[in-house]
Design a protein around this motif. Structure first.
Motif, PDB file in Angstrom:
ATOM      1  N   ASP A  19      34.243  35.523  59.089  1.00 35.45           N
ATOM      2  CA  ASP A  19      34.140  36.774  58.341  1.00 35.45           C
ATOM      3  C   ASP A  19      34.416  36.547  56.863  1.00 35.45           C
ATOM      4  N   GLN A  20      35.454  35.757  56.575  1.00 33.53           N
ATOM      5  CA  GLN A  20      35.766  35.510  55.171  1.00 33.53           C
ATOM      6  C   GLN A  20      34.653  34.721  54.498  1.00 33.53           C
ATOM      7  N   LEU A  21      34.099  33.780  55.248  1.00 36.11           N
ATOM      8  CA  LEU A  21      32.983  33.001  54.725  1.00 36.11           C
ATOM      9  C   LEU A  21      31.827  33.925  54.347  1.00 36.11           C
ATOM     10  N   SER A  22      31.552  34.886  55.207  1.00 38.79           N
ATOM     11  CA  SER A  22      30.510  35.866  54.914  1.00 38.79           C
ATOM     12  C   SER A  22      30.840  36.621  53.638  1.00 38.79           C
ATOM     13  N   GLN A  23      32.078  37.025  53.525  1.00 37.59           N
ATOM     14  CA  GLN A  23      32.490  37.794  52.350  1.00 37.59           C
ATOM     15  C   GLN A  23      32.418  36.960  51.081  1.00 37.59           C
ATOM     16  N   VAL A  24      32.814  35.694  51.195  1.00 38.50           N
ATOM     17  CA  VAL A  24      32.784  34.808  50.025  1.00 38.50           C
ATOM     18  C   VAL A  24      31.343  34.616  49.548  1.00 38.50           C
ATOM     19  N   PHE A  25      30.461  34.291  50.480  1.00 42.18           N
ATOM     20  CA  PHE A  25      29.058  34.067  50.117  1.00 42.18           C
ATOM     21  C   PHE A  25      28.428  35.353  49.575  1.00 42.18           C
ATOM     22  N   ALA A  26      28.718  36.461  50.229  1.00 39.85           N
ATOM     23  CA  ALA A  26      28.171  37.740  49.784  1.00 39.85           C
ATOM     24  C   ALA A  26      28.668  38.070  48.382  1.00 39.85           C
ATOM     25  N   ALA A  27      29.939  37.796  48.144  1.00 42.39           N
ATOM     26  CA  ALA A  27      30.526  38.083  46.829  1.00 42.39           C
ATOM     27  C   ALA A  27      29.823  37.263  45.749  1.00 42.39           C
ATOM     28  N   LEU A  28      29.538  36.015  46.060  1.00 39.68           N
ATOM     29  CA  LEU A  28      28.930  35.118  45.072  1.00 39.68           C
ATOM     30  C   LEU A  28      27.421  35.291  44.972  1.00 39.68           C
ATOM     31  N   ALA A  29      26.860  36.116  45.799  1.00 38.45           N
ATOM     32  CA  ALA A  29      25.414  36.347  45.786  1.00 38.45           C
ATOM     33  C   ALA A  29      24.999  37.219  44.604  1.00 38.45           C
ATOM     34  N   ASP A  30      25.951  37.897  43.993  1.00 40.69           N
ATOM     35  CA  ASP A  30      25.639  38.781  42.864  1.00 40.69           C
ATOM     36  C   ASP A  30      25.878  38.064  41.534  1.00 40.69           C
ATOM     37  N   PRO A  31      24.872  38.051  40.647  1.00 41.63           N
ATOM     38  CA  PRO A  31      24.987  37.347  39.368  1.00 41.63           C
ATOM     39  C   PRO A  31      26.131  37.866  38.496  1.00 41.63           C
ATOM     40  N   VAL A  32      26.356  39.171  38.540  1.00 41.44           N
ATOM     41  CA  VAL A  32      27.460  39.734  37.749  1.00 41.44           C
ATOM     42  C   VAL A  32      28.784  39.172  38.253  1.00 41.44           C
ATOM     43  N   ARG A  33      28.949  39.139  39.566  1.00 39.14           N
ATOM     44  CA  ARG A  33      30.205  38.643  40.122  1.00 39.14           C
ATOM     45  C   ARG A  33      30.367  37.151  39.856  1.00 39.14           C
ATOM     46  N   ARG A  34      29.266  36.403  39.915  1.00 41.34           N
ATOM     47  CA  ARG A  34      29.367  34.979  39.578  1.00 41.34           C
ATOM     48  C   ARG A  34      29.775  34.811  38.127  1.00 41.34           C
ATOM     49  N   ASP A  35      29.242  35.666  37.283  1.00 39.30           N
ATOM     50  CA  ASP A  35      29.595  35.607  35.868  1.00 39.30           C
ATOM     51  C   ASP A  35      31.074  35.920  35.673  1.00 39.30           C
ATOM     52  N   LEU A  36      31.559  36.885  36.396  1.00 41.60           N
ATOM     53  CA  LEU A  36      32.988  37.232  36.336  1.00 41.60           C
ATOM     54  C   LEU A  36      33.835  36.038  36.761  1.00 41.60           C
ATOM     55  N   VAL A  37      33.437  35.404  37.840  1.00 41.92           N
ATOM     56  CA  VAL A  37      34.151  34.214  38.320  1.00 41.92           C
ATOM     57  C   VAL A  37      34.144  33.130  37.247  1.00 41.92           C
ATOM     58  N   ALA A  38      32.976  32.926  36.642  1.00 42.16           N
ATOM     59  CA  ALA A  38      32.842  31.893  35.608  1.00 42.16           C
ATOM     60  C   ALA A  38      33.810  32.158  34.455  1.00 42.16           C
ATOM     61  N   ARG A  39      33.931  33.415  34.083  1.00 42.01           N
ATOM     62  CA  ARG A  39      34.819  33.744  32.960  1.00 42.01           C
ATOM     63  C   ARG A  39      36.275  33.652  33.374  1.00 42.01           C
ATOM     64  N   LEU A  40      36.560  34.025  34.611  1.00 40.23           N
ATOM     65  CA  LEU A  40      37.946  33.965  35.087  1.00 40.23           C
ATOM     66  C   LEU A  40      38.415  32.528  35.281  1.00 40.23           C
ATOM     67  N   ALA A  41      37.464  31.620  35.411  1.00 34.19           N
ATOM     68  CA  ALA A  41      37.834  30.212  35.541  1.00 34.19           C
ATOM     69  C   ALA A  41      38.484  29.704  34.260  1.00 34.19           C
ATOM     70  N   ASP A  42      38.197  30.379  33.149  1.00 31.07           N
ATOM     71  CA  ASP A  42      38.793  29.994  31.867  1.00 31.07           C
ATOM     72  C   ASP A  42      40.138  30.673  31.637  1.00 31.07           C
ATOM     73  N   GLY A  43      40.492  31.624  32.492  1.00 30.03           N
ATOM     74  CA  GLY A  43      41.777  32.286  32.340  1.00 30.03           C
ATOM     75  C   GLY A  43      41.755  33.708  32.846  1.00 30.03           C
ATOM     76  N   ASP A  44      42.926  34.208  33.189  1.00 26.86           N
ATOM     77  CA  ASP A  44      43.050  35.563  33.702  1.00 26.86           C
ATOM     78  C   ASP A  44      42.584  36.580  32.658  1.00 26.86           C
ATOM     79  N   ALA A  45      42.188  37.743  33.126  1.00 24.27           N
ATOM     80  CA  ALA A  45      41.731  38.790  32.215  1.00 24.27           C
ATOM     81  C   ALA A  45      41.870  40.148  32.880  1.00 24.27           C
ATOM     82  N   THR A  46      41.899  41.182  32.073  1.00 21.00           N
ATOM     83  CA  THR A  46      41.999  42.537  32.607  1.00 21.00           C
ATOM     84  C   THR A  46      40.597  43.090  32.866  1.00 21.00           C
ATOM     85  N   VAL A  47      40.532  44.205  33.570  1.00 27.45           N
ATOM     86  CA  VAL A  47      39.250  44.815  33.901  1.00 27.45           C
ATOM     87  C   VAL A  47      38.501  45.220  32.635  1.00 27.45           C
TER      88      VAL A  47
END
Lengths: 130, 130
Positions: free
Chosen positions: A10-38
């Motif tokens: 189930d978590q695997l499904s959620q992880v893949f689904a989460a990363l399937a969206d370009p906006v969310r991948r972009d958010l991940v990419a930016r968060l990899a450089d450091g924490d941030a607020t909404v």
DNA sequence: TCTGTATTCAACCAATCAGTTGTGTAGAGG
DNA sequence: CCTCTACACAACTGATTGGTTGAATACAGA
């Protein structure tokens, strides 16, 4: 064991689904450089802050990010560990497929084999899905 | 470069979306052991053959599988290469996040830093998304 | 040619999703 | 206390998704 596997599935499904969206991948990419607020995270996009908040909720449900209460702002933090869950899965089957591909007898079978009487030797006999 | 990146982005979305479904992941797992036809693949599930065919179409659109015309049956073949696309992306940001986590000054900054006047140095200033 | 097998296409349906706007809540500062 | 800021929650909407059934297509064999 079955329950654990099911949860992981189930978590695997959620992880893949989460990363399937370009906006969310972009958010991940930016968060990899450091924490941030909404608010910080939503700035670059022309979608509403609420939409970004929803995206973060999806990432959070997948375990990819966590939130910490800090005054009235809730900084988003990337959880790098969960990435491995997906990587391990991917590598597992990529390797399996490549191993099989490397074996010459199988390659030859694919090239020369096409007997209508004997449809498909490699797969039909055994099944060991999940 | 932008176009190429956009295409890659799009395929990445499709790959992740394709793998977000447990049935499709199961299909991939079974195809890692060898090519198979739609009928063979659909056998273990209690969903219709057409549903499985649709799933395979999704996997095909993502580039994860290919089909070869062989008489009236069209065996499905796993394309292991595309897996790396996803793996590379995952590893890229996991590593970035872990590097950052390993640097002590950043860790200390996370623990002691909370100035309301200077919100968040790391993220807001630069943006290098797509 | 007629039949059976393997597969796709098409239309439909319920559920989920990504987005919106509007409202509510919690905490810092005047 | 009042207000601003940062965020979450709720309800709505249009698009996508995973499933169904029914029909069409392609080819091998009697």
């Amino acid at each position: 064991m079955t329950i654990v596997a099911a949860v992981a599935e189930d978590q695997l499904s959620q992880v893949f689904a989460a990363l399937a969206d370009p906006v969310r991948r972009d958010l991940v990419a930016r968060l990899a450089d450091g924490d941030a607020t909404v608010t910080e995270l939503s700035a670059p996009y022309d979608i509403s802050l609420q939409a970004v908040s929803k995206h973060l909720k999806v990432l959070g449900a997948a375990g990819l990010v966590s939130r910490t209460k800090e005054a009235q702002r809730r900084p988003v933090h990337l959880e790098a560990d969960v990435f491995q869950l997906a990587t391990v899965w991917l590598e597992r089957y990529r390797r399996r497929a490549e191993e099989r591909y490397a074996r010459l007898d199988d390659v030859l079978a694919e090239l020369t084999d096409a007997p209508p009487t004997d449809p498909a030797p490699p797969t039909t006999t055994e099944k060991e899905s999940s």
